[in-house]
Design a protein around this motif. Structure first.
Motif, short mmCIF file in Angstrom:
data_model
loop_
_atom_site.label_atom_id
_atom_site.label_comp_id
_atom_site.label_asym_id
_atom_site.label_seq_id
_atom_site.Cartn_x
_atom_site.Cartn_y
_atom_site.Cartn_z
N UNK A 32 0.81 -1.21 0.00
CA UNK A 32 0.00 0.00 0.00
C UNK A 32 0.84 1.25 0.00
N UNK A 33 0.16 2.35 -0.14
CA UNK A 33 0.77 3.68 -0.04
C UNK A 33 0.08 4.46 1.07
N UNK A 34 0.88 5.11 1.84
CA UNK A 34 0.39 5.97 2.90
C UNK A 34 1.11 7.29 2.80
N UNK A 35 0.60 8.34 3.45
CA UNK A 35 1.25 9.65 3.34
C UNK A 35 1.16 10.39 4.67
N UNK A 36 2.09 11.32 4.83
CA UNK A 36 2.11 12.13 6.04
C UNK A 36 2.43 13.57 5.66
N UNK A 37 1.48 14.44 5.92
CA UNK A 37 1.67 15.87 5.68
C UNK A 37 2.24 16.51 6.94
N UNK A 60 -3.86 4.15 -0.37
CA UNK A 60 -4.33 3.11 -1.28
C UNK A 60 -3.68 1.77 -0.91
N UNK A 61 -4.39 0.68 -1.18
CA UNK A 61 -3.89 -0.66 -0.87
C UNK A 61 -4.18 -1.61 -2.03
N UNK A 62 -3.35 -2.64 -2.14
CA UNK A 62 -3.54 -3.66 -3.17
C UNK A 62 -3.19 -5.01 -2.55
N UNK A 117 -0.88 9.14 -9.81
CA UNK A 117 -1.64 10.21 -9.18
C UNK A 117 -1.99 11.27 -10.23
N UNK A 118 -3.28 11.44 -10.47
CA UNK A 118 -3.75 12.42 -11.44
C UNK A 118 -4.58 13.49 -10.73
N UNK A 119 -4.79 14.59 -11.41
CA UNK A 119 -5.60 15.70 -10.87
C UNK A 119 -5.15 16.05 -9.46
N UNK A 120 -3.87 16.22 -9.30
CA UNK A 120 -3.32 16.48 -7.98
C UNK A 120 -3.77 17.82 -7.42
N UNK A 121 -3.95 17.85 -6.11
CA UNK A 121 -4.39 19.05 -5.40
C UNK A 121 -3.33 19.46 -4.38
N UNK A 122 -3.31 20.71 -3.98
CA UNK A 122 -2.33 21.13 -2.96
C UNK A 122 -2.43 20.31 -1.68
N UNK A 123 -3.63 19.87 -1.34
CA UNK A 123 -3.80 19.06 -0.12
C UNK A 123 -3.23 17.66 -0.25
N UNK A 124 -2.76 17.28 -1.43
CA UNK A 124 -2.07 16.00 -1.60
C UNK A 124 -0.60 16.10 -1.23
N UNK A 125 -0.13 17.30 -0.94
CA UNK A 125 1.27 17.48 -0.56
C UNK A 125 1.58 16.73 0.72
N UNK A 126 2.61 15.88 0.66
CA UNK A 126 2.97 15.03 1.79
C UNK A 126 4.21 14.21 1.43
N UNK A 127 4.75 13.54 2.43
CA UNK A 127 5.73 12.49 2.17
C UNK A 127 4.93 11.20 1.99
N UNK A 128 5.17 10.54 0.86
CA UNK A 128 4.46 9.30 0.54
C UNK A 128 5.35 8.11 0.84
N UNK A 129 4.76 7.12 1.53
CA UNK A 129 5.48 5.93 1.93
C UNK A 129 4.88 4.70 1.27
N UNK A 130 5.74 3.86 0.76
CA UNK A 130 5.35 2.53 0.32
C UNK A 130 5.46 1.60 1.53
N UNK A 131 4.52 0.67 1.66
CA UNK A 131 4.54 -0.24 2.79
C UNK A 131 4.07 -1.62 2.36
N UNK A 132 4.52 -2.62 3.11
CA UNK A 132 4.14 -4.00 2.82
C UNK A 132 3.70 -4.68 4.11
N UNK A 156 -3.22 -10.97 5.19
CA UNK A 156 -3.95 -11.37 3.99
C UNK A 156 -4.89 -10.26 3.55
N UNK A 157 -5.22 -10.25 2.27
CA UNK A 157 -6.21 -9.33 1.77
C UNK A 157 -5.69 -7.91 1.62
N UNK A 158 -6.56 -6.95 1.81
CA UNK A 158 -6.23 -5.53 1.70
C UNK A 158 -5.95 -4.97 3.09
N UNK A 159 -4.91 -4.19 3.20
CA UNK A 159 -4.53 -3.61 4.48
C UNK A 159 -4.73 -2.10 4.42
N UNK A 160 -5.67 -1.60 5.21
CA UNK A 160 -5.99 -0.17 5.18
C UNK A 160 -5.63 0.53 6.48
#
Length: 124
Positions: A35-40, A49-51, A83-98, A102-106
């Motif tokens: 997944x991806x997580x972020x911290x502003x 987001x998770x997969x 990431x499309x149609x980016x907004x100023x509020x999307x500004x953050x450090x984005x982290x990949x995580x594993x 099982x399944x989706x981790x949110x």
């Protein structure tokens, strides 16, 4: 020990697009949910987001639904966040995580392995 390396962050104007990539070091990472997580600045880390391990299921935070797309590479040890149609509020450090779950981790606490983070800045 799984190591995750992110790439693709940067500065973009509002309405623009960026693509983040994450590569995991171990072949067994193909069995992990990712997944991806972020911290502003001044805020707690939040889920984006998770997969699942096969790439057949995805889940998004409401704030990015319809704008961001998470996908998994054929070898399953890479994950991408378009990431499309980016907004100023999307500004953050984005982290990949594993996660070995099982399944989706949110939930942030259920991720076992983290990348170093990549800065995304969206100017207005």
């Amino acid at each position: 020990q799984v190591q995750l390396v992110e790439s693709g962050g940067g500065l973009v104007q509002a309405g623009g697009s960026l693509r983040l990539s994450c590569a995991a070091s171990e072949r067994t990472s193909s069995l992990l949910a990712m997944g991806w997580l972020r911290q502003a600045p001044g805020k707690e880390r939040e889920f984006v987001a998770a997969i699942n391990w096969s790439g057949s299921r995805t889940y998004y935070a409401d704030s990015v639904k319809g704008r961001f797309t998470i996908s998994r590479g054929h070898a399953k040890n890479t994950v991408t966040l378009q990431m499309n149609s980016l907004k100023p509020e999307d500004t953050a450090v984005y982290y990949c995580a594993a996660s070995s779950a099982a399944g989706l981790v949110t939930t942030t606490l259920l991720y076992d392995y983290w990348g170093q983070g990549t800065q995304v800045t969206v100017s207005s």
